[in-house]
Design a protein around this motif. Structure first.
Motif, PDB file in Angstrom:
ATOM      1  N   VAL A 264       0.851  -1.186   0.000  1.00  0.00           N
ATOM      2  CA  VAL A 264       0.000   0.000   0.000  1.00  0.00           C
ATOM      3  C   VAL A 264       0.889   1.239   0.000  1.00  0.00           C
ATOM      4  N   SER A 265       0.712   2.100  -0.995  1.00  0.00           N
ATOM      5  CA  SER A 265       1.423   3.376  -1.064  1.00  0.00           C
ATOM      6  C   SER A 265       0.578   4.435  -0.374  1.00  0.00           C
ATOM      7  N   LEU A 266       1.198   5.135   0.568  1.00  0.00           N
ATOM      8  CA  LEU A 266       0.475   6.123   1.364  1.00  0.00           C
ATOM      9  C   LEU A 266       0.915   7.538   1.002  1.00  0.00           C
ATOM     10  N   PRO A 267       0.039   8.521   1.147  1.00  0.00           N
ATOM     11  CA  PRO A 267       0.417   9.916   0.871  1.00  0.00           C
ATOM     12  C   PRO A 267       1.417  10.475   1.880  1.00  0.00           C
ATOM     13  N   THR A 268       1.705   9.737   2.936  1.00  0.00           N
ATOM     14  CA  THR A 268       2.748  10.137   3.892  1.00  0.00           C
ATOM     15  C   THR A 268       4.147   9.859   3.365  1.00  0.00           C
TER      16      THR A 268
ATOM     17  N   LEU B  36      -3.519   6.721  10.013  1.00  0.00           N
ATOM     18  CA  LEU B  36      -4.739   7.341   9.503  1.00  0.00           C
ATOM     19  C   LEU B  36      -4.805   7.253   7.978  1.00  0.00           C
ATOM     20  N   ALA B  37      -3.651   7.407   7.322  1.00  0.00           N
ATOM     21  CA  ALA B  37      -3.627   7.278   5.867  1.00  0.00           C
ATOM     22  C   ALA B  37      -3.958   5.856   5.431  1.00  0.00           C
ATOM     23  N   LEU B  38      -3.511   4.875   6.207  1.00  0.00           N
ATOM     24  CA  LEU B  38      -3.845   3.481   5.901  1.00  0.00           C
ATOM     25  C   LEU B  38      -5.347   3.260   6.012  1.00  0.00           C
ATOM     26  N   ALA B  39      -5.948   3.778   7.062  1.00  0.00           N
ATOM     27  CA  ALA B  39      -7.399   3.663   7.202  1.00  0.00           C
ATOM     28  C   ALA B  39      -8.110   4.353   6.031  1.00  0.00           C
ATOM     29  N   ASP B  40      -7.640   5.529   5.651  1.00  0.00           N
ATOM     30  CA  ASP B  40      -8.242   6.244   4.521  1.00  0.00           C
ATOM     31  C   ASP B  40      -8.136   5.436   3.236  1.00  0.00           C
ATOM     32  N   HIS B  41      -6.991   4.792   3.032  1.00  0.00           N
ATOM     33  CA  HIS B  41      -6.785   3.989   1.824  1.00  0.00           C
ATOM     34  C   HIS B  41      -7.854   2.916   1.683  1.00  0.00           C
ATOM     35  N   PHE B  42      -8.243   2.331   2.800  1.00  0.00           N
ATOM     36  CA  PHE B  42      -9.253   1.279   2.780  1.00  0.00           C
ATOM     37  C   PHE B  42     -10.660   1.828   3.058  1.00  0.00           C
ATOM     38  N   GLU B  43     -10.788   3.156   2.975  1.00  0.00           N
ATOM     39  CA  GLU B  43     -12.073   3.846   3.155  1.00  0.00           C
ATOM     40  C   GLU B  43     -12.716   3.503   4.498  1.00  0.00           C
ATOM     41  N   ILE B  44     -11.866   3.472   5.532  1.00  0.00           N
ATOM     42  CA  ILE B  44     -12.317   3.215   6.900  1.00  0.00           C
ATOM     43  C   ILE B  44     -12.351   4.546   7.643  1.00  0.00           C
TER      44      ILE B  44
ATOM     45  N   ARG C  84     -17.360  -6.025   7.390  1.00  0.00           N
ATOM     46  CA  ARG C  84     -17.339  -6.282   8.827  1.00  0.00           C
ATOM     47  C   ARG C  84     -16.680  -5.108   9.567  1.00  0.00           C
ATOM     48  N   PRO C  85     -16.860  -5.002  10.873  1.00  0.00           N
ATOM     49  CA  PRO C  85     -16.241  -3.900  11.624  1.00  0.00           C
ATOM     50  C   PRO C  85     -14.716  -3.935  11.499  1.00  0.00           C
ATOM     51  N   PRO C  86     -14.089  -2.801  11.239  1.00  0.00           N
ATOM     52  CA  PRO C  86     -12.636  -2.786  11.009  1.00  0.00           C
ATOM     53  C   PRO C  86     -11.824  -2.783  12.307  1.00  0.00           C
ATOM     54  N   VAL C  87     -10.722  -3.524  12.267  1.00  0.00           N
ATOM     55  CA  VAL C  87      -9.741  -3.563  13.346  1.00  0.00           C
ATOM     56  C   VAL C  87      -8.361  -3.391  12.725  1.00  0.00           C
TER      57      VAL C  87
ATOM     58  N   GLY D 163     -12.067  11.033  16.977  1.00  0.00           N
ATOM     59  CA  GLY D 163     -13.072  10.851  15.938  1.00  0.00           C
ATOM     60  C   GLY D 163     -12.794   9.682  15.021  1.00  0.00           C
ATOM     61  N   ARG D 164     -11.564   9.176  15.026  1.00  0.00           N
ATOM     62  CA  ARG D 164     -11.205   8.050  14.172  1.00  0.00           C
ATOM     63  C   ARG D 164     -11.103   6.740  14.961  1.00  0.00           C
TER      64      ARG D 164
END
Length: 289
Positions: free
Chosen positions: A4-8, A81-89, A22-25, A113-114
């Motif tokens: 996964v390439s992140l914007p960071t 947070l960028a990883l969560a965003d990548h997977f639309e979480i 399913r609920p994300p962890v 909030g996240r």
């Protein structure tokens, strides 16, 4: 593993398991491991959760940016947070062990909030840890290895048999003596990736924690005598009570964690996620994951 390439600015290898509906962890490992920390945990959680377990920056085959400044906690939280965003979480349960737990504490404090719920496994709360390094002589003694890890001369020769010598040395054994065994080859492969040992140790060097020498009494950090914000999330702390690096003083968490459940696991040490995976899983399930 997904790459996964992140914007960071980093690419992370990420173990992905379970159904996306399913609920994300998200599971964060610590030193000196990788997603393999959770090897016996992920299959159970994936039965009813969408699970992400990254190799964090500096580890295994994930990106290893140059410079100590690349490993400050704010940058690692940004990766999360960028990883969560990548997977639309949007909101997720966050689980962290060791350094991964340190990042989890910070993410929960800074981004309520996240982070919906928080699970900490043998990882110290930032205020409690720093306080204990000044006020608890036993914890200060147990943490002297951190100053050794911060010594950049340590990086020279950490290849091949040098790696084995490093992890067999007295100051490293307090954390890592149990890491080898059947997984020794896999870990040596990860530790032997170009730049890995320097990057992994840079987490310690970038940290602002003050670890006084046993014969030293430096000025006390001002924040230890000021109010500290509470963790607002429902929080589960799982602790292997035989941990020789992080002592039971780290469980003195009130009033910093108002909605707190503590599960003590006797007979397991710092690496309780795989020393006693069943106890960790059972604790999580009792709590409601």
């Amino acid at each position: 593993m997904d790459r996964v390439s992140l914007p960071t600015g980093v690419d992370l290898d990420v173990q992905v398991a379970g159904s996306r509906d399913r609920p994300p962890v998200i599971l964060l490992h610590g030193f000196p491991e990788s997603h393999r920390t959770w090897r016996d945990i992920v299959p159970d959680l994936a039965r009813d959760h969408f699970v992400l377990a990254p190799d964090q920056r500096g580890y295994a085959r994930s990106s290893k940016p140059q410079g100590v400044e690349s490993y400050t906690a704010d940058k690692i939280v940004a990766d999360l947070l960028a990883l969560a965003d990548h997977f639309e979480i949007d909101r997720f349960t966050l689980v962290g062990h060791d350094w991964g737990g340190a990042i989890a504490w910070m993410a929960a404090l800074q981004h309520p909030g996240r982070v919906e719920r928080l699970v900490i496994v043998n990882a110290p709360h930032p205020f409690v840890f720093q306080r204990s390094l000044f006020d608890d002589r036993d914890q200060r003694a147990a943490s002297q290895y951190i100053n050794r890890f911060r010594d950049t001369s340590l990086d020279q020769g950490l290849t091949g048999t040098g790696l084995e010598r490093f992890f067999a040395s007295t100051f490293a054994q307090v954390l890592t003596s149990a890491v080898v065994g059947k997984d020794k080859a896999a870990y040596l492969d990860e530790w032997g990736q170009p730049g890995a040992m320097t990057a992994m140790l840079n987490w310690y060097r970038a940290s602002s924690f003050i670890v006084p020498a046993m014969d030293e009494e430096p000025p006390r950090p001002a924040f230890l005598d000021a109010p500290f914000p509470p963790v607002t999330q429902r929080t589960l702390v799982i602790w292997g009570m035989a941990d020789k690096a992080l002592l039971p003083v780290q469980l003195e968490l009130e009033p910093f964690v108002p909605d707190l459940t503590v599960e003590r696991i006797e007979g397991a040490g710092h690496f309780v996620p795989w020393e006693d995976a069943k106890a960790v899983i059972d604790a999580m399930r009792r709590w409601g994951i």
